[in-house]
Design a protein around this motif. Structure first.
Motif, PDB file in Angstrom:
ATOM      1  N   ASP A   6      -5.225  -7.549   7.744  1.00 22.39           N
ATOM      2  CA  ASP A   6      -4.318  -7.141   6.669  1.00 22.39           C
ATOM      3  C   ASP A   6      -4.051  -5.638   6.735  1.00 22.39           C
ATOM      4  N   LEU A   7      -5.007  -4.873   7.226  1.00 24.86           N
ATOM      5  CA  LEU A   7      -4.811  -3.424   7.346  1.00 24.86           C
ATOM      6  C   LEU A   7      -3.633  -3.103   8.258  1.00 24.86           C
ATOM      7  N   GLY A   8      -3.534  -3.807   9.375  1.00 25.34           N
ATOM      8  CA  GLY A   8      -2.448  -3.538  10.302  1.00 25.34           C
ATOM      9  C   GLY A   8      -1.134  -4.128   9.858  1.00 25.34           C
ATOM     10  N   ASP A   9      -1.147  -5.354   9.336  1.00 24.94           N
ATOM     11  CA  ASP A   9       0.092  -6.039   8.971  1.00 24.94           C
ATOM     12  C   ASP A   9       0.713  -5.479   7.701  1.00 24.94           C
ATOM     13  N   LYS A  10      -0.113  -5.114   6.726  1.00 26.05           N
ATOM     14  CA  LYS A  10       0.411  -4.682   5.434  1.00 26.05           C
ATOM     15  C   LYS A  10       0.466  -3.152   5.285  1.00 26.05           C
ATOM     16  N   ALA A  11      -0.538  -2.451   5.826  1.00 27.60           N
ATOM     17  CA  ALA A  11      -0.616  -0.994   5.618  1.00 27.60           C
ATOM     18  C   ALA A  11      -0.340  -0.199   6.885  1.00 27.60           C
ATOM     19  N   ASN A  12      -0.074  -0.891   7.999  1.00 28.54           N
ATOM     20  CA  ASN A  12       0.199  -0.221   9.286  1.00 28.54           C
ATOM     21  C   ASN A  12      -0.933   0.721   9.684  1.00 28.54           C
ATOM     22  N   VAL A  13      -2.146   0.288   9.486  1.00 25.80           N
ATOM     23  CA  VAL A  13      -3.327   1.065   9.849  1.00 25.80           C
ATOM     24  C   VAL A  13      -3.966   0.417  11.060  1.00 25.80           C
ATOM     25  N   LEU A  14      -4.233   1.212  12.086  1.00 32.17           N
ATOM     26  CA  LEU A  14      -4.829   0.687  13.305  1.00 32.17           C
ATOM     27  C   LEU A  14      -6.352   0.723  13.206  1.00 32.17           C
ATOM     28  N   ALA A  15      -6.965  -0.388  13.588  1.00 30.72           N
ATOM     29  CA  ALA A  15      -8.429  -0.474  13.608  1.00 30.72           C
ATOM     30  C   ALA A  15      -8.900  -0.263  15.044  1.00 30.72           C
ATOM     31  N   PRO A  16     -10.167   0.153  15.216  1.00 29.95           N
ATOM     32  CA  PRO A  16     -11.210   0.288  14.204  1.00 29.95           C
ATOM     33  C   PRO A  16     -11.125   1.615  13.446  1.00 29.95           C
ATOM     34  N   LEU A  17     -11.676   1.606  12.237  1.00 31.00           N
ATOM     35  CA  LEU A  17     -11.730   2.807  11.398  1.00 31.00           C
ATOM     36  C   LEU A  17     -13.146   3.349  11.415  1.00 31.00           C
ATOM     37  N   ILE A  18     -13.276   4.645  11.634  1.00 31.50           N
ATOM     38  CA  ILE A  18     -14.594   5.278  11.740  1.00 31.50           C
ATOM     39  C   ILE A  18     -14.691   6.403  10.710  1.00 31.50           C
ATOM     40  N   GLY A  19     -15.736   6.373   9.925  1.00 36.02           N
ATOM     41  CA  GLY A  19     -15.986   7.442   8.970  1.00 36.02           C
ATOM     42  C   GLY A  19     -15.498   7.133   7.567  1.00 36.02           C
ATOM     43  N   LYS A  20     -16.076   7.855   6.623  1.00 31.50           N
ATOM     44  CA  LYS A  20     -15.778   7.632   5.212  1.00 31.50           C
ATOM     45  C   LYS A  20     -14.341   7.982   4.871  1.00 31.50           C
ATOM     46  N   GLU A  21     -13.854   9.122   5.334  1.00 29.88           N
ATOM     47  CA  GLU A  21     -12.508   9.569   4.970  1.00 29.88           C
ATOM     48  C   GLU A  21     -11.444   8.608   5.520  1.00 29.88           C
ATOM     49  N   ALA A  22     -11.595   8.206   6.766  1.00 29.87           N
ATOM     50  CA  ALA A  22     -10.608   7.309   7.367  1.00 29.87           C
ATOM     51  C   ALA A  22     -10.582   5.977   6.639  1.00 29.87           C
ATOM     52  N   ASN A  23     -11.741   5.459   6.214  1.00 29.01           N
ATOM     53  CA  ASN A  23     -11.800   4.183   5.515  1.00 29.01           C
ATOM     54  C   ASN A  23     -11.200   4.266   4.119  1.00 29.01           C
ATOM     55  N   ILE A  24     -11.474   5.382   3.412  1.00 24.44           N
ATOM     56  CA  ILE A  24     -10.897   5.534   2.073  1.00 24.44           C
ATOM     57  C   ILE A  24      -9.380   5.645   2.162  1.00 24.44           C
ATOM     58  N   GLU A  25      -8.890   6.396   3.124  1.00 27.29           N
ATOM     59  CA  GLU A  25      -7.440   6.543   3.284  1.00 27.29           C
ATOM     60  C   GLU A  25      -6.788   5.194   3.603  1.00 27.29           C
ATOM     61  N   ALA A  26      -7.421   4.408   4.478  1.00 30.33           N
ATOM     62  CA  ALA A  26      -6.868   3.094   4.823  1.00 30.33           C
ATOM     63  C   ALA A  26      -6.911   2.146   3.631  1.00 30.33           C
ATOM     64  N   ALA A  27      -7.993   2.207   2.857  1.00 33.53           N
ATOM     65  CA  ALA A  27      -8.106   1.340   1.686  1.00 33.53           C
ATOM     66  C   ALA A  27      -7.044   1.663   0.654  1.00 33.53           C
ATOM     67  N   VAL A  28      -6.745   2.950   0.462  1.00 35.29           N
ATOM     68  CA  VAL A  28      -5.700   3.352  -0.492  1.00 35.29           C
ATOM     69  C   VAL A  28      -4.337   2.850  -0.024  1.00 35.29           C
ATOM     70  N   LYS A  29      -4.063   2.979   1.267  1.00 37.13           N
ATOM     71  CA  LYS A  29      -2.785   2.488   1.790  1.00 37.13           C
ATOM     72  C   LYS A  29      -2.661   0.975   1.604  1.00 37.13           C
ATOM     73  N   LEU A  30      -3.742   0.245   1.864  1.00 38.70           N
ATOM     74  CA  LEU A  30      -3.699  -1.214   1.704  1.00 38.70           C
ATOM     75  C   LEU A  30      -3.548  -1.595   0.240  1.00 38.70           C
ATOM     76  N   ALA A  31      -4.240  -0.888  -0.652  1.00 40.01           N
ATOM     77  CA  ALA A  31      -4.119  -1.186  -2.080  1.00 40.01           C
ATOM     78  C   ALA A  31      -2.721  -0.896  -2.581  1.00 40.01           C
ATOM     79  N   THR A  32      -2.070   0.144  -2.029  1.00 37.96           N
ATOM     80  CA  THR A  32      -0.691   0.453  -2.419  1.00 37.96           C
ATOM     81  C   THR A  32       0.279  -0.611  -1.925  1.00 37.96           C
TER      82      THR A  32
END
Length: 367
Positions: free
Chosen positions: A13-39
């Motif tokens: 869902d991260l890639g299809d909905k928020a255009n975020v490429l995995a894997p995500l490493i680190g706290k900041e990258a994960n929080i940013e991806a989660a915010v994009k997906l929630a939006t």
């Protein structure tokens, strides 16, 4: 590194909905991806998974544990493709972060199917499921039901009886005979359950029947005749039971007399059907110049059993005060029972004699 917090997004869902490429490493990258997906999709549960992983990371860091958070994403095509992508991402990250153990974070049963894949690469100390409190176990229940319905074995077992019941009920409503719907539904579901219970046996005989048909064997004709005789015998026996039941009812005759009447009417047709099937095997063995004793011997015991059941059912029906009340019929029933036992013993001894012939030949050859 001591511990990895691994979050899983199996359907990407991260890639299809928020255009975020995995894997995500680190706290900041994960929080940013989660915010994009929630939006992009406020209802997506993977957002909660990532934030849950961040919270676990903070707790570990507060205790002085050397930890890091990563998020792995699969593919929209859930299955082999998505699982291979996650496995490849994990292999690459473990080379970069050779951690001692991991904490597996998911949002339900679908992501947790990847547990064996992760466990084969790193030791898992804990599994945390992040679920919104208002819909606890909702995704897991949905996934289990969806997976069960997609399984052909489960779907056939569940949907076929319901479909048969609905069709039969609709048919009897169409002909304006609602009382027959209950009988038809019970009969159809009962036959289906018997088939499911004896499916292995039925499939075995069906394969044998097809093999005999394509190879031009006599057993195809004799098996088909035997099946037809069994159907006819069952129909005749049920007709007798139904006539007794409709005349006075089951509470008047009792269950035992009805069963006895069914056996008395059908036993010889059943015996004949088995002998027909056995005769086909014997003929095929003779054509192939193979020994026939192993098929000839059961015929004697089948006929012996037939005499016993027929004699016993004749006697039980003759002494039943509801079916027969005359002393002559009782006396006749005893005679039939005794004669049937004598014939059964003779046939059983003949079968034993035939079965001992191969042993006699072996002993003579040794001498």
């Amino acid at each position: 590194m001591q511990t990895l917090v691994i979050c899983i997004d199996r359907d990407n869902d991260l890639g299809d909905k928020a255009n975020v490429l995995a894997p995500l490493i680190g706290k900041e990258a994960n929080i940013e991806a989660a915010v994009k997906l929630a939006t992009a999709d406020p209802e997506d549960s993977d957002t909660n998974t990532i934030f849950g992983g961040v919270k676990i990371l903070d707790e570990l860091l507060a205790k002085g544990v050397d930890a890091e958070i990563i998020t792995l994403a699969g593919d929209r095509n859930i299955g082999i493709i998505s699982d291979q992508k996650i496995a490849n991402q994990l292999d690459i990250l473990l080379k970069k972060f050779p951690a001692e153990s991991a904490i597996f974070v998911s949002d339900g049963a679908e992501d947790e199917t990847l547990l064996p894949i992760v466990q084969s690469r790193i030791k898992i100390d804990s599994v945390r499921r992040i679920v919104v409190m208002q819909s606890a176990n909702l995704e897991s229940t949905y996934y289990i039901i969806k997976h069960a319905f997609n399984d052909p074995k489960i779907s056939q077992t569940f949907f076929v009886p319901l479909g048969l019941a609905a069709l039969i009920y609709a048919f009897f409503l169409l002909i304006d005979y609602s009382q027959g719907a209950i009988i038809g539904i019970l009969a159809a579901v009962g036959l289906y359950m018997l088939y499911r219970g004896f499916s292995d046996t039925v499939n075995l005989y069906w394969e044998k029947l097809k093999d005999s048909f394509y190879s031009g064997r006599m057993t195809f004709f004799t098996y088909a005749t035997a099946a037809l005789l069994i159907l006819v015998a069952t129909f005749l026996g049920l007709m007798d039971v139904w006539s007794l039941y409709t005349s006075q009812g089951i509470w008047y005759y009792g269950i035992i007399p009805l069963i006895t009447s069914f056996i008395h009417r059908t036993i010889w047709v059943y015996v004949l059907a088995i002998l027909f099937a056995d005769a086909g095997k014997i003929i095929d063995c003779r054509q192939r110049s193979e020994p026939t004793d192993k098929y000839l011997i059961p015929a004697f015991f089948i006929m012996s059993l037939g005499f016993l059941l027929w004699g016993a059912s004749s006697y039980l029906l003759s002494v039943n005060p509801v079916v027969s009340t005359t002393e002559a019929s009782k006396f006749g029933g005893i005679q039939v029972f005794i004669y049937s036992i004598v014939f059964a013993i003779i046939l059983a001894l003949a079968g034993i004699r035939v079965s001992n012939k191969p042993l006699d030949k072996i002993k003579r050859s040794k001498r």
